[in-house]
Design an enzyme around this catalytic site. Structure first.
Site, mmCIF file in Angstrom:
data_model
loop_
_atom_site.group_PDB
_atom_site.id
_atom_site.type_symbol
_atom_site.label_atom_id
_atom_site.label_comp_id
_atom_site.label_asym_id
_atom_site.label_seq_id
_atom_site.Cartn_x
_atom_site.Cartn_y
_atom_site.Cartn_z
ATOM 1 N N ALA A 83 37.614 41.021 35.845
ATOM 2 C CA ALA A 83 38.983 41.392 35.451
ATOM 3 C C ALA A 83 39.267 42.881 35.572
ATOM 4 O O ALA A 83 40.235 43.372 35.005
ATOM 5 C CB ALA A 83 39.249 40.941 34.015
ATOM 6 N N ALA A 84 38.459 43.597 36.342
ATOM 7 C CA ALA A 84 38.635 45.047 36.424
ATOM 8 C C ALA A 84 39.997 45.429 36.992
ATOM 9 O O ALA A 84 40.680 46.311 36.463
ATOM 10 C CB ALA A 84 37.525 45.668 37.259
ATOM 11 N N GLY A 85 40.399 44.775 38.080
ATOM 12 C CA GLY A 85 41.694 45.089 38.679
ATOM 13 C C GLY A 85 42.847 44.762 37.756
ATOM 14 O O GLY A 85 43.815 45.528 37.646
ATOM 15 N N ASP A 86 42.758 43.628 37.064
ATOM 16 C CA ASP A 86 43.812 43.247 36.126
ATOM 17 C C ASP A 86 43.878 44.220 34.951
ATOM 18 O O ASP A 86 44.961 44.561 34.466
ATOM 19 C CB ASP A 86 43.576 41.831 35.607
ATOM 20 C CG ASP A 86 43.696 40.781 36.697
ATOM 21 O OD1 ASP A 86 44.415 41.027 37.678
ATOM 22 O OD2 ASP A 86 43.058 39.716 36.560
#
Length: 306
Positions: free
Chosen positions: A251-254
């Protein structure tokens, strides 16, 4: 509650397994663990924005199954306004099948389910919510027509419009770009949108400039451990990533998108918002899972002071 960030997007139940390595085509490997985790790019970004200080509302669809109930309750527990999350009768909620290896790399298969039911009419039904907010976020896990309608309406209302073009499989409709203030792809998404192989800062800038030429306001290419690159008509700025030990990058991009949006909604300047988002994204990769890995505001403040 009057939301200052509205997220239009997907809600999924993530079915997550960890394995020593990712399977090759046709191969079976043994998993080390399995769990169900609340996810979906839209819901992840909503949770990130909420945990990091924003007042958030979600517009989306869930099924009438047990996953749908759990996904709604999960967002409500994060103080997210869910009045615009529609339950589709007899519908099956979206799911994502995720495999994570020991190097924290992952493969993801998304089954949209009721995310495919989110229509422009759903957005129109809550137009007042859009009128009152500061920031509108979209991704590409709901129908393209719905995304296009939301972007256009956001521009008409003079809101800060953010598009995370994920998952990206090819160019976006050209007419969308003029409605987007911040287009935030990662390396592979920037490549899919432009045909440029993004494997360095120079190639990231090349891809970003081609997207600017199509009419987008500003481009932020997220580059994982290499940080983020902001490209606008006025300047190019590289932001180095904080150093952390990665466990799971799911979930890094989110987290970056939600954190960046929360910072803008709180009145932070562009550079400070990017730095804030990078710390949040870095912290997210130190924990497993999508929403469970998203840090809270105090976590980011503590890291910034360390």
């Amino acid at each position: 509650m009057q939301a200052n960030v509205v997220v239009v997007g997907s809600l999924n139940m993530d079915l997550v397994t960890r394995a020593e390595r990712l399977p090759r085509p046709g191969e079976t490997v043994f998993g080390q663990s399995f769990g169900t985790v609340h996810g979906g790019k839209g819901a992840n970004q909503a949770v990130a924005a909420s945990r990091l200080g924003a007042q958030v509302a979600m517009i989306g669809c869930v099924g009438s199954d047990a996953y749908g109930v759990q996904l709604r309750e999960g967002l409500e527990a994060e103080n997210i306004d869910c009045q615009a999350v529609r339950t589709v009768t007899q519908g099956v909620s979206g799911v994502a099948l995720i495999v994570v290896d020991t190097n924290s790399q992952n493969t993801i298969v998304v089954v949209p389910g009721t995310n495919g039911c989110l229509a422009s009419q759903d957005i129109m039904a809550f137009d007042g919510m859009l009128q009152e907010t500061k920031v509108i976020i979209c991704q590409l896990e709901v129908p393209m027509e719905t995304v296009g309608h939301t972007l256009k309406r956001g521009r008409e209302l003079d809101k800060i419009v953010i598009l995370n073009p994920a998952p990206a499989s090819g160019p976006l409709p050209v007419q969308w770009y003029a409605s987007v203030d911040y287009l935030i792809p990662n390396e592979s998404e920037a490549g899919a949108l432009t045909g440029v192989t993004v494997d360095s800062l120079d190639s990231a800038e090349l891809a970003a400039r081609s997207l600017l030429a199509l009419g987008a306001g500003k481009i932020i290419v997220t580059l994982g451990a290499q940080g983020a690159l902001l490209v606008s008509a006025q300047r190019v700025m590289h932001f180095a990533a904080p150093k952390v030990e990665a466990v799971d990058a799911t979930a890094a991009g989110d987290t970056f998108v939600g954190a960046f949006s929360a910072a803008l909604a709180a009145g932070k300047g562009e550079d400070d918002a990017i730095r804030f988002a990078q710390i949040a994204a870095a912290l997210s990769v130190t924990c497993a899972g999508a929403q469970p890995s998203i840090p809270r505001l105090q976590d980011v403040k503590d890291f910034a002071l360390s």
